[in-house]
Design a protein around this motif. Sequence first.
Motif, short mmCIF file in Angstrom:
data_model
loop_
_atom_site.label_atom_id
_atom_site.label_comp_id
_atom_site.label_asym_id
_atom_site.label_seq_id
_atom_site.Cartn_x
_atom_site.Cartn_y
_atom_site.Cartn_z
N VAL A 142 17.75 3.04 24.95
CA VAL A 142 17.57 4.40 24.44
C VAL A 142 18.65 5.32 25.00
O VAL A 142 19.22 6.16 24.29
CB VAL A 142 16.17 4.93 24.80
N THR A 161 4.09 5.96 21.88
CA THR A 161 4.05 4.49 21.86
C THR A 161 2.71 4.02 22.41
O THR A 161 2.63 3.06 23.18
CB THR A 161 5.21 3.91 22.70
N MET A 176 17.28 12.44 28.11
CA MET A 176 15.94 11.85 28.10
C MET A 176 15.21 12.34 29.35
O MET A 176 15.76 12.35 30.45
CB MET A 176 15.97 10.32 28.06
N HIS A 219 10.89 2.92 17.43
CA HIS A 219 10.30 4.27 17.35
C HIS A 219 11.10 5.27 18.20
O HIS A 219 11.36 6.40 17.76
CB HIS A 219 8.84 4.23 17.82
N LEU A 220 11.49 4.85 19.38
CA LEU A 220 12.24 5.77 20.24
C LEU A 220 13.60 6.11 19.61
O LEU A 220 14.06 7.25 19.70
CB LEU A 220 12.42 5.15 21.63
N LEU A 225 14.55 14.46 24.75
CA LEU A 225 13.60 13.42 24.33
C LEU A 225 12.63 13.22 25.50
O LEU A 225 13.05 12.76 26.57
CB LEU A 225 14.34 12.11 24.03
N LEU A 246 9.80 11.26 27.25
CA LEU A 246 9.25 9.91 27.22
C LEU A 246 8.08 9.80 28.17
O LEU A 246 8.24 9.90 29.39
CB LEU A 246 10.32 8.89 27.63
N LEU A 257 10.81 0.35 20.72
CA LEU A 257 12.18 0.86 20.85
C LEU A 257 12.67 1.44 19.53
O LEU A 257 13.38 2.46 19.52
CB LEU A 257 13.11 -0.27 21.32
N ASN A 304 8.76 14.58 21.44
CA ASN A 304 7.89 13.71 22.23
C ASN A 304 7.57 12.44 21.46
O ASN A 304 7.12 12.51 20.31
CB ASN A 304 6.58 14.44 22.56
N SER A 305 7.78 11.32 22.09
CA SER A 305 7.54 10.04 21.43
C SER A 305 6.08 9.61 21.62
O SER A 305 5.37 10.13 22.47
CB SER A 305 8.45 8.98 22.03
N CYS A 352 13.13 8.66 17.14
CA CYS A 352 12.96 9.98 17.76
C CYS A 352 14.32 10.62 18.02
O CYS A 352 14.49 11.84 17.86
CB CYS A 352 12.16 9.88 19.06
#
Lengths: 386, 386, 386, 386
Positions: free
Chosen positions: D166, D95, D176, D120-121, D136, D138, D118, D92-93, D124
């Motif tokens: 991503v 932001t 995703m 950061h993603l 992933l 989001l 981005l 889990n991201s 991940c």
Amino acid sequence: MTELAAVKAALKTQAVETPSWAYGNSGTRFKVFTQAGVPRTPQEKLADAAQVHAFTGVAPTVALHIPWDKVDDYGALAKYAEDHGVKLGAINSNTFQDDDYKLGSICHPDAAVRRKALDHLMECVDIMDATGSRDLKLWFADGTNYPGQDDLRGRQDRLAEGLAEVYERLGDGQRMLLEYKFFEPAFYSTDVPDWGTAYAHCLKLGDKAQVVVDTGHHAPGTNIEFIVTTLLREGKLGGFDFNSRFYADDDLMVGAADPFQLFRIMYEVIRGGGFTSDIAFMLDQCHNIEAKIPAIIRSVMNVQEATAKALLVDRDALGAAQRDGDVLEANAVLMDAYNTDVRPLLAEVRQELGLDADPMGAYRRSGWQERIVAERVGGTQAGWGA
Amino acid sequence: MTELAAVKAALKTQAVETPSWAYGNSGTRFKVFTQAGVPRTPQEKLADAAQVHAFTGVAPTVALHIPWDKVDDYGALAKYAEDHGVKLGAINSNTFQDDDYKLGSICHPDAAVRRKALDHLMECVDIMDATGSRDLKLWFADGTNYPGQDDLRGRQDRLAEGLAEVYERLGDGQRMLLEYKFFEPAFYSTDVPDWGTAYAHCLKLGDKAQVVVDTGHHAPGTNIEFIVTTLLREGKLGGFDFNSRFYADDDLMVGAADPFQLFRIMYEVIRGGGFTSDIAFMLDQCHNIEAKIPAIIRSVMNVQEATAKALLVDRDALGAAQRDGDVLEANAVLMDAYNTDVRPLLAEVRQELGLDADPMGAYRRSGWQERIVAERVGGTQAGWGA
Amino acid sequence: MTELAAVKAALKTQAVETPSWAYGNSGTRFKVFTQAGVPRTPQEKLADAAQVHAFTGVAPTVALHIPWDKVDDYGALAKYAEDHGVKLGAINSNTFQDDDYKLGSICHPDAAVRRKALDHLMECVDIMDATGSRDLKLWFADGTNYPGQDDLRGRQDRLAEGLAEVYERLGDGQRMLLEYKFFEPAFYSTDVPDWGTAYAHCLKLGDKAQVVVDTGHHAPGTNIEFIVTTLLREGKLGGFDFNSRFYADDDLMVGAADPFQLFRIMYEVIRGGGFTSDIAFMLDQCHNIEAKIPAIIRSVMNVQEATAKALLVDRDALGAAQRDGDVLEANAVLMDAYNTDVRPLLAEVRQELGLDADPMGAYRRSGWQERIVAERVGGTQAGWGA
Amino acid sequence: MTELAAVKAALKTQAVETPSWAYGNSGTRFKVFTQAGVPRTPQEKLADAAQVHAFTGVAPTVALHIPWDKVDDYGALAKYAEDHGVKLGAINSNTFQDDDYKLGSICHPDAAVRRKALDHLMECVDIMDATGSRDLKLWFADGTNYPGQDDLRGRQDRLAEGLAEVYERLGDGQRMLLEYKFFEPAFYSTDVPDWGTAYAHCLKLGDKAQVVVDTGHHAPGTNIEFIVTTLLREGKLGGFDFNSRFYADDDLMVGAADPFQLFRIMYEVIRGGGFTSDIAFMLDQCHNIEAKIPAIIRSVMNVQEATAKALLVDRDALGAAQRDGDVLEANAVLMDAYNTDVRPLLAEVRQELGLDADPMGAYRRSGWQERIVAERVGGTQAGWGA
């Protein structure tokens, strides 16, 4: 052309379609109140709609509802409309007012009922051929009242199948506008409950299938202008059914419940390039307790006022504040337009179009209301059931 | 007596009043679907209600709606009911189905309309005198659709004045139950929109004025059992109009939309000492698409099941966990009762009352439905308009 | 005095109380964003509030929150405020930010926690004695998250007991304002969830107990102006916590989400005789992402604009249309006032008060923001936790 | 295999992923209450999660949240998990918890902030490569608080651009899952507010992009099971974030607020062929006031009970009643399964898996809670901010 001149020019191109059924009686499940002077025939509805256009200048077309507006000769009806200064607009189907539709129409578990509903939709396209209408507006009352009552997924399959058949029938220049609604008359599930469902079906059908946004058909708190933005961005916004609400699908006069929301919607229409004839701006309202023709004039004026304010937004200043991340200034730019009293501007626009600056007063003074009250005696008043 | 025996004993005392109008046709503003075998007269409604009582054993009274159930001789009607095994219950007034009530009834700006509405309410008390009914149930459709339409405060003054006049007319042992409703048919303001308003009026009127909770008449998310708790604590809960909803006032079968909520409500009734004959447990539902008598039997059973679960809550264990601040354990004690399958217990209760363990099956096998479909031919089916 | 002069005179008497905590940081459960220049002390909050009053002329008092604004010498704090041109206003209690309050404060199942909470409330009245504040504003976060977690009725009993103890402590000229809230931070039941509950408690307590309406604390669709009307009619409206919302208790700038609603509320205040100093008009907002002082200036201006429009309603014309049952005309009279651009009128009012016509611009030009950003370096910024 | 055996076999294959953050502290904007024994490290969270799996047998994976669960060596973390009997699940991201994200992340007006988000993603996905995670997840807090604050359409363009970048980074077997949310922390517009928006973006991205349904992220009244049905029919349902709610995104234990809704959702999952490992069944909850590990065990059990009931639906009988249009019978078939007490069945399933029939009791008796309270002293407890 100065900026104000451009705003005025845009306002002069505006076109709001009024619905034939709004001139007839309507009500709630508790009571339909009658009003003196209400039309008895499709022709009388058109004559009333012509009054709205005569006094506002921006209501040139009238939507029909089949079978409520069934006539033998649609060409003659179109001619009648034109003789009165208006044109026929979208054709609205009705697959909810027959005992056969108790459990649905094109989503019904029984193939025979689905066939009956589809035949009606085909007939509507036939009528479009005769009237020259561009748009078939499809609203389905289909859904279920109790968990388990029917198979939610099976109903989607039947919906897709039915829509595909109608889509195939559309001629060049014809479109289907698929309306979604959060709930009512179904109380557990509705087969087209939200824009996502309408969008997914239209996407598979093709370019002639577009989504129509009824401003009263959303869950509490829904950001409708976001949906408008998204559908325009996706090229899938076909039009609006305008009205307003405090609670459910109240069908009050557009702009009456939340004029700020209407302004925000019109701003997104303009910002998204949707202020064109490709988008059908229609009213769909119920004037249960107020006088019908004046209510429709007021509604058209409310749309005009929201549009004028939206056109007045200083988009350069707004964009600059947005890019700067200046929350208060960006909001202030938008509110500056909203807080402007645009009634003098619209009075000018009307006068430049050769109209009375005050449509409500002009209608009142015209004597039309007294005339229809006097003349329309006997017969059966038009309403949702006729 | 063992605890289970006490639960059974309590369940045997339960009484759910069914409404005469639920046996007739109903619908939405879009369509009222008809059903074969629907009653044409108050007597036929009572005959159907008697079937519900015969198969469930806990539906001994029938609410009347005036003027839908108007007869010349209410004494004879009461006798008819008793001959069929049921009794007449609450009298429900109707101040919404006349063209005069377009802008309200006892809150109308025009004194003449207020007088007409009050005369009707007085007539309802006359009928109570004749039928021996204890409760006058007052629901007002009064409200406004547009901001400014009427003076909100003036309407409260008129409401208070009207209620006071009716209150004065009540005899010994008679009560008025004031119902509140969030919205519909009025779409901007409603004159009794919430329990607080009903409570404030009843408080001033006196002990004979009590609030009635219609489980479908709240804003989204409202904690109804909290209202029940509070009204019981204040000594101002007069009764329930049971039904269920997913969206607005859907009037679905009670317990169909959220059986857990119904359980929580019944738990608070029991915890608050409200499981007595002082509280009128009434159904108020619309069986638009489902068979009416079976739907009412199912509804009565749903109330029974929620009651049985609520009676099974281990209140000692619950209180201990609550005092300990043990959130999970307290919740678990409540859920333990809710998750119990009480259908076998209720089957036993029915058999001990000399009834079939399966009311739905027993009704189906009884042949009543086939009989009324065959016999009730011609005439005008009962509905909201008749 | 002409009518316009009367409107101006009324606007000059307006007083909006700003909350000390709105000058500090706030946020959601996801993140509290910091801003440069935010106050570190109660004194710095007062200095900022003084700016708001200096530029608007109608924000003469500042509400305190205990313990966030705890100081050793409240007399000195009051003097500090007066030296800066403002006065101390309502005292707000805090019974939600201690680990002991996990399951509630004065409704907690444990008597020791209730005692702790009550001692805090008593201390707040002590502070009122020192500051000369009239109003103790009580908002309780009390409630439960899970069905069964605690006894709903027992919690009401504890609430009544606690409130009574605080009520007894109030001196002459002191009041308690009881706030209700639909939900949050409790997610199943809230102990004062609606105006009816607050009203019922205040009624029993006596004249010094009044209800406060936070405009963000209602269920979706609630007609807030109706509640205002009713509480004024009952003599039980003590004040407002102004803010606005699209969804839950969003705490946005008042008038930002639905300016038409704010106008309707102010109209009912005026119509009900509530535009007096007996009603405390307070802001309670969270400026999570926008600059704080300008946001509060904007909020005060939004209240002014709504008030000006409400004062401009032609009440004679409105009353006449209402008595005639002319729905459209009555609505039009109200909308006529709402659609008026009152900004020029308010500019005049400000100039007549010796203020800049444009408070937002004047503040921007004043250099205050740059000064506090430069000076307030180091220390701990004020926020909900401090 | 008998039908009951098939139900048991299905229940044994069930897998519910628990989230690492649910073992840490959480709260509302008003207060985060601490609890003794709460983990201080990702490893301690995994150890707690292993307990949940040990006692339920159906919670084999644990979702991570970055940066809250950042470690130097993800391979070692995965090994740690496996040594304790569980595996790492979705990544889990985050932001939303940096001051830079005040106005959004990948939809922010400033390209530099978008780049940061981005990056950061992308990080991940790097972590997914290391942990072997498939999904992933989001969720974007992006949105606006005030009308005009930013350009709604521009934000959609930025969203699409960011998601595409991503998507390109995803490896074989990676997906995703795009989550939508009605509101909060943004209070005017949210950039992915509904399933339609998530669906439209995922459709353009391709097969590796799927929609995740958080059961708490809808408007009041939304029929969630309809969305499940539709997404499954479209092949676009990637998973669930389970929790429950009475009001907004309350994040209560799944099944606690409306167990009937959870049952209906699970029924549509099964009916739509979604009871497979292609759908990620995850919890996403906040145990603000209740003990965390027991709350998660209870939540897993609630999902099991809803699943068991859904598996018990007699689909042949249901289909027959649906095809017959027998509303009451079809509803009764569904309710028959719902009203079944499945706890004995699940006790058997557990015993057949070699587990204690009573996971809550077994955990209580295990001594784990006492051990972590004793051992986890000092350090910083995990929570949303760490």
